[in-house]
Design an enzyme around this catalytic site. Structure first.
Site, PDB file in Angstrom:
ATOM      1  N   ARG A  23       0.824  -1.220   0.000  1.00 28.39           N
ATOM      2  CA  ARG A  23       0.000   0.000   0.000  1.00 28.39           C
ATOM      3  C   ARG A  23       0.853   1.262   0.000  1.00 28.39           C
ATOM      4  O   ARG A  23       0.345   2.355  -0.260  1.00 28.39           O
ATOM      5  CB  ARG A  23      -0.943  -0.009   1.208  1.00 28.39           C
ATOM      6  N   ASN A 172      -7.966  -1.815  18.234  1.00 23.88           N
ATOM      7  CA  ASN A 172      -6.865  -2.750  18.397  1.00 23.88           C
ATOM      8  C   ASN A 172      -5.607  -2.220  17.718  1.00 23.88           C
ATOM      9  O   ASN A 172      -5.611  -1.898  16.535  1.00 23.88           O
ATOM     10  CB  ASN A 172      -7.263  -4.110  17.796  1.00 23.88           C
ATOM     11  N   LYS A 336      30.334  22.706   0.400  1.00 20.28           N
ATOM     12  CA  LYS A 336      30.415  21.245   0.454  1.00 20.28           C
ATOM     13  C   LYS A 336      31.837  20.867   0.826  1.00 20.28           C
ATOM     14  O   LYS A 336      32.788  21.328   0.216  1.00 20.28           O
ATOM     15  CB  LYS A 336      30.029  20.646  -0.901  1.00 20.28           C
ATOM     16  N   TYR A 351      29.904  29.345  -4.444  1.00 22.69           N
ATOM     17  CA  TYR A 351      30.046  27.913  -4.233  1.00 22.69           C
ATOM     18  C   TYR A 351      31.481  27.606  -3.829  1.00 22.69           C
ATOM     19  O   TYR A 351      32.430  27.941  -4.553  1.00 22.69           O
ATOM     20  CB  TYR A 351      29.700  27.107  -5.489  1.00 22.69           C
ATOM     21  N   TYR A 372      36.383  20.011  -9.325  1.00 20.91           N
ATOM     22  CA  TYR A 372      36.227  18.734 -10.028  1.00 20.91           C
ATOM     23  C   TYR A 372      36.703  18.874 -11.461  1.00 20.91           C
ATOM     24  O   TYR A 372      36.252  19.761 -12.198  1.00 20.91           O
ATOM     25  CB  TYR A 372      34.749  18.325  -9.979  1.00 20.91           C
ATOM     26  N   SER A 390      35.050  39.729  -5.984  1.00 19.06           N
ATOM     27  CA  SER A 390      33.834  39.186  -6.594  1.00 19.06           C
ATOM     28  C   SER A 390      34.121  38.536  -7.943  1.00 19.06           C
ATOM     29  O   SER A 390      35.024  38.954  -8.680  1.00 19.06           O
ATOM     30  CB  SER A 390      32.806  40.303  -6.792  1.00 19.06           C
ATOM     31  N   ALA A 408      38.904  41.288  -8.457  1.00 16.18           N
ATOM     32  CA  ALA A 408      37.591  40.850  -8.931  1.00 16.18           C
ATOM     33  C   ALA A 408      37.674  40.357 -10.371  1.00 16.18           C
ATOM     34  O   ALA A 408      38.414  40.904 -11.193  1.00 16.18           O
ATOM     35  CB  ALA A 408      36.591  41.991  -8.826  1.00 16.18           C
TER      36      ALA A 408
END
Length: 436
Positions: A23, A172, A336, A351, A372, A390, A408
């Site tokens: 279900r 029950n 991360k 990031y 990466y 920046s 920057a």
């Protein structure tokens, strides 16, 4: 003596966890569906382990994930799914000689207090079996528990109940406890004369009543005992769990501006004087230290946030992120596997992955660490009191020295020594538009 106070007999808990969750409309075993990030079975195990002397888990074939979760407890396999009584019989060799309690993986919220009450109730003079029951606001399809003079006389399924019986909201919950010798006998008297040709554990109640045995209905709240058989019931249980987690956090000194909009995990650690603003989600394995502010629409998982830091709004902290004391992580920033030093600031649109940032360093808006290369992850190390302008792109592996400044718009592919100004961009050239 049993683990439970005042219980002299050995106590064995048998958890039935062989259900496939048809279900649920899911290929995942029902026992593995999570509440606040933790599988249902784990909730029950955490409480049962503290009360019972021995735990046995009944699983279905090819349920390796469930077996791994149940370890190191005894696991038995119900090869043919022939009903709940048949499942309980698979654990019979491990019942011992004291008392046995049958529980269900899809009733994960039974508390330690209730489990202890079950054993203590079974030890009372004249009680042959304990049946867990709940007063339901809406009984739905639950079987009604019919009592007379304080003892259970029978359980009536909704389809067979009279109008008068349907007005009885004592339902029950399926959990049974009895002395092993009696329970084994009742178990073997159960027949499969029903449309599905299955052996139902609830029929043990009828067998015991026919023998003239006394069955006590022990009450507990519907929040504790409601079964989870569908995704909608899973959502209801999640709501119950979240309310408990929020209350516990606030009782421990956490401020939540709008608690109903905050979602926690079962293992979330929030120290006192943490402030959480509306619409925050905290995933598994998060520790937030005292004095931290988590602002709206932030998402945290697998991270540690140290004292006095400010997170968000709209921040995302992913696994292995460590935010130093008094550091700032601002709006639309994602970290991360990154260590952010004490007092460092990453305030906008950034990031950082596989990165170490030194104390009091400022990361400008739009900065990205390119960690990466399509095959391997590489590390970026940024020293103390550095300033990253920046729109900087840091191509790992790369190291930026203490007190260095990156202009920057730079693309940095080589290490920058301490106290150095680095440019990594094309020189600006202005030309007259009208020149021929």
């Amino acid at each position: 003596m049993s683990k439970s106070t005042n219980i002299l007999q050995e106590s064995v808990a048998v958890i039935l966890a062989a259900g496939m969750g048809t279900r649920m409309r899911s290929s995942k075993p029902k026992a593995m569906h999570p509440l606040a990030g933790k599988p249902m079975l784990r909730y029950l195990l955490d409480n049962v382990e503290k009360i019972f002397d021995k735990v046995v888990v009944v699983i279905g074939p090819e349920m390796d994930e469930v077996a791994a979760l149940a370890a190191p407890h005894q696991v038995v396999v119900q090869k043919d799914r022939l009903g709940t009584a048949h499942a309980a019989m698979q654990a019979e060799p491990y019942f011992g000689k004291g008392t046995v309690t049958i529980l269900y993986a899809d009733n994960p919220l039974v508390s330690q207090k209730t489990l202890r009450n079950i054993l203590e109730c079974q030890q009372q003079h004249g009680v042959d079996m304990v049946l867990m029951a709940m007063e339901c606001v809406d009984p739905k399809s639950y079987g009604r528990v019919i009592e007379k003079n304080g003892w259970v006389r029978r359980i009536v399924e909704t389809a067979d109940a009279t109008e008068k019986e349907k007005k009885n909201h004592l339902c029950n919950a399926g959990v049974l406890c009895a002395k092993v010798k009696s329970f084994k006998y009742w178990l073997h008297q159960i027949e499969n004369k029903n449309s599905k040709r299955e052996y139902y554990l609830v029929d043990a109640v009828a067998v015991a009543v026919q023998e003239g045995r006394r069955i006590k209905a022990l009450r507990a709240s519907e929040d504790e005992l409601s079964g989870i058989n569908s995704k909608s019931e899973l959502a209801i249980a999640e709501h119950i769990v979240q309310k408990k987690l929020r209350k516990k956090a606030m009782d421990n000194g956490v401020t939540m501006i709008a608690p109903e909009t905050v979602f926690l995990s079962a293992d979330t650690v929030l120290d006192e004087d943490v402030i959480i603003y509306p619409h925050v989600v905290i995933g598994p394995n998060v520790h937030v230290h005292s004095g931290v502010e988590i602002r709206s629409f932030s998402h945290l998982e697998g991270c540690e946030v140290k004292k006095g830091a400010i997170i968000g709004p709209y921040a995302r902290l992913r696994p292995a992120a460590v935010i130093g004391q008094d550091a700032h992580v601002g709006n639309f920033v994602e970290l991360k596997a990154t260590i952010l030093g004490e007092g460092a600031k990453v305030n906008h649109l950034t990031y950082l992955g596989d990165t170490e940032v030194g104390r009091k360093t400022n990361i400008g808006a739009g900065t990205i660490t390119c960690n990466y290369d399509g095959v391997h992850k590489h590390k970026t190390i940024i020293g103390e009191e550095a300033f990253i302008g920046s729109d900087t792109i840091l191509v790992a592996p790369v190291e930026i020295g203490n007190k260095s400044l990156i202009a920057a718009g730079s693309v940095i592919t080589e290490d920058v020594p301490e106290n150095t100004l680095a440019f990594g961009r094309a020189r600006q050239v202005n030309k007259n538009k009208t020149a021929k």
